[in-house]
Every structure is written in C-alpha cells, then in structure tokens.
Design a protein around this motif. Structure first.
Motif, short mmCIF file in Angstrom:
data_model
loop_
_atom_site.label_atom_id
_atom_site.label_comp_id
_atom_site.label_asym_id
_atom_site.label_seq_id
_atom_site.Cartn_x
_atom_site.Cartn_y
_atom_site.Cartn_z
N VAL A 1 10.38 13.81 13.69
CA VAL A 1 9.78 14.59 14.78
C VAL A 1 10.46 15.94 14.90
O VAL A 1 11.69 16.03 14.94
N ASP A 2 9.64 16.99 14.94
CA ASP A 2 10.11 18.34 15.17
C ASP A 2 9.20 19.00 16.19
O ASP A 2 8.17 19.59 15.84
N GLY A 3 9.56 18.87 17.48
CA GLY A 3 8.72 19.42 18.54
C GLY A 3 7.35 18.79 18.56
O GLY A 3 7.22 17.56 18.64
N PRO A 4 6.28 19.59 18.42
CA PRO A 4 4.92 19.04 18.48
C PRO A 4 4.45 18.43 17.16
O PRO A 4 3.33 17.96 17.08
N CYS A 5 5.30 18.43 16.14
CA CYS A 5 4.91 17.90 14.83
C CYS A 5 5.68 16.62 14.51
O CYS A 5 6.86 16.51 14.81
N LEU A 6 4.99 15.69 13.89
CA LEU A 6 5.60 14.47 13.38
C LEU A 6 5.20 14.33 11.92
O LEU A 6 4.02 14.46 11.58
N LYS A 7 6.17 14.03 11.06
CA LYS A 7 5.89 13.90 9.64
C LYS A 7 6.27 12.52 9.15
O LYS A 7 7.29 11.96 9.55
N THR A 8 5.44 11.99 8.29
CA THR A 8 5.71 10.72 7.64
C THR A 8 5.41 10.88 6.14
O THR A 8 4.63 11.75 5.74
N ARG A 9 6.02 10.01 5.35
CA ARG A 9 5.73 10.01 3.91
C ARG A 9 5.89 8.60 3.40
O ARG A 9 6.85 7.91 3.76
N PHE A 10 4.96 8.18 2.56
CA PHE A 10 5.07 6.86 1.96
C PHE A 10 4.36 6.85 0.60
O PHE A 10 3.47 7.65 0.33
N ASP A 11 4.82 5.94 -0.26
CA ASP A 11 4.23 5.73 -1.57
C ASP A 11 3.50 4.39 -1.57
O ASP A 11 3.90 3.45 -0.87
N PHE A 12 2.44 4.31 -2.35
CA PHE A 12 1.74 3.03 -2.47
C PHE A 12 0.89 3.03 -3.73
O PHE A 12 0.67 4.07 -4.37
N LYS A 13 0.42 1.86 -4.09
CA LYS A 13 -0.50 1.70 -5.21
C LYS A 13 -1.79 1.11 -4.67
O LYS A 13 -1.80 0.39 -3.67
#
Length: 304
Positions: free
Chosen positions: A152-164
């Motif tokens: 979380v950075d202020g009004p932004c939220l970031k996620t990252r994931f890998d999948f098949k």
C-alpha cells in the motif's frame, strides 16, 4: 453515481465531463433530449445556451450570456485515451490522481472493450485481486504463487502473483500458459493489471473499471490491450505464420474473450453474495483484511 452526465471535447481536444442539467431552467443536456455539439460547444435544446469546455455559458441566441450560468463539471484525467472523472462525496475536491506515468504507447495495439451491468459494489470487484483462493477454485488457476500480496502506498495498492493455466484451443489443443500478473488498484473503481506470458513471450494489459450506477447496479468495463509480438517463443494457434501486424489484435481478442468468461463466472457470485464485515478466513485466502483496511480511506467515515 446516480447522476446523468455529458462528455464532449472542443476543437482543441479539451474534454469536459459535466452534469447534464442546464443551469438556466434545468433542461436535460444529453443527446437523447436534444443536446448537441456545435463548434466544440454544448448547446442546450431548450433555449440554445452554449457552454464551452470549462462549463461556462459563453453565448445565448438573444442576449449576453449570464456570468453565473455555469455547468457543474468534474475534474478529468486521461489515460491512454480513456477519460476518467473524479466524483467526490459532498463535492469534495480530488484527493489523488491515477498512476499513469509508466504507461508507454509504442508497440501496443488497439483496445478491446466489454461492459457488463449487474448488481454489485466496486470494493467487491477489486477484492478479487487479493483473493488468491478464488483464483484456484473458481477460475482453475494452477500453482498460484503470491510475490507481493498487498503493498500500500497512499491511494494505491499493488499485488503481484505468478500462476499457470491450461486452456483448450479450438476444442482440441491444450495449451498451458505461464503467467506473471502485477495489479495496481487506485481507489474503489480502478484496477490495472499488467500480464507477462512467459512461454510465448507476450505482454498484455487489462483495466477493470467499476462505476456505481444507482446504488444497486454497477457498470464494469473491461479494457484489454496486447503488445506487438515479433518473435513468439512457441506457436500459439498459428501465431508464427501470421503477419506481425495481425498477431497482437488476434491475441488481444482471444485474451479479452477469456477474461470476459472469467468475469462472467464472478458476476454470478457478486450478484448474489452478501458482504461479510467479519469473514471467517483461512490461511489460503490472501490479504483480504489488509485490503479492506486500505479501502477504508475512501469512505467519509472509516467505520462505514
């Protein structure tokens, strides 16, 4: 948001998003009621008042324009040709802007756009980005591996994931896609996902944009875009035999179709579920409560 709006641009490409109500005598300014654009100005169908892209009345047919005649306008931001307008509770001024500084245009194809309307809430839509268990159970993703779960950075939220993911092409060929997805959420109605498919070597973008209509229904717009593929690492439905200029559009339409199918699976659930403020979670659920804590900043009272 329970309001009718008009959107237009003038001869200098200045965009105006405004409430579709004439401040003169309240006429509807929308095209279905007779509102129109002439020389970059919005014309009221009732008395011919003319409004420029700032919302100011600049002319009338029979008298000087009243200085106080001004439309209620919404501040706008353009992202790669998409127009976004700020809606603040109680008319509150914009508190932040959408992240758009890293979005290059070179090598990217046209948008494919789909819009669905159904009962729901924007927060429920965005929550899917951290709900990793549903990716496995509802959509059949394999080997879901969270890299960044909730930054979380202020009004932004970031996620990252890998999948098949394995998909059947033309009813006969099974292809397994090896994917990394990075999602950026801004506010309650904007989710931007960057996708890298490693086995083919293709890049995709997906915007998931949810706008409340009337307190019950929402319009969810899916916008997808594919980058030009010059040297695919493997053949994908004859991709290597196509001219380069045709590869990205075909890939984009295929992936947009897949994304729409995924969303239709979710729509059934979103349309019928009830919000649980205190969910009974397990370890496989992902960062649902940190996500909800992040969302609290967008309500006038965090307790809501």
């Amino acid at each position: 948001m329970g309001e009718n709006i008009v959107v237009w641009s003038d001869e200098n490409d200045r965009v105006c998003v405004a409430e579709a109500v004439c401040p003169h005598l309240g006429a509807d300014l929308g095209p279905s009621a007779g509102g129109c654009i002439r020389d970059g100005r919005l014309l009221c169908p009732f008395h011919g008042y003319e409004f420029d892209a700032t919302g100011q009345c600049v002319a009338t047919p029979f008298a000087p324009p009243p200085r106080t005649a001004k439309l209620r306008v919404f501040e706008t931001q353009e992202v790669l040709g998409m127009i976004f307008a700020w809606w603040g509770i109680g008319g509150r001024e914009p508190q932040w802007r959408l992240p758009d500084d890293l979005l290059g245009e070179v090598g990217w194809g046209e948008f494919v756009i789909n819009t669905l309307r159904f009962p729901g809430h924007p927060q429920e839509i965005a929550e899917n980005s951290v709900d990793l268990a549903h990716l496995r159970y509802v959509h059949g993703y394999d080997n879901v591996n969270p890299i960044v779960e909730a930054d979380v950075d202020g009004p932004c939220l970031k996620t990252r994931f890998d999948f098949k993911r394995t998909r059947t092409i033309a009813g006969t060929v099974n292809l397994t896609f090896d994917i990394s997805a990075s999602a950026t959420i801004a506010g309650l109605g904007y989710s931007f996902v960057e996708v890298r498919e490693h086995s083919i070597g293709m890049d995709l973008r997906l915007w998931v944009l949810a706008t409340p209509v009337d307190g019950n229904l929402i319009d969810m717009t899916l916008v997808s875009q594919a980058r030009e593929i010059r040297k695919p690492k493997r053949i994908f439905a004859g991709l290597g035999f196509l001219p380069v200029r045709l590869r990205a559009p075909i890939i984009n339409r295929f992936m947009a179709s897949q994304q729409k199918q995924d969303v239709l699976q979710d729509v059934i659930i979103w349309s019928n579920k009830r919000y649980q403020s205190r969910p009974r979670l397990c370890r496989s659920d992902g960062k649902i409560m940190p996500f909800r804590h992040y969302c609290a900043q967008f309500y006038p009272d965090p307790e809501d």
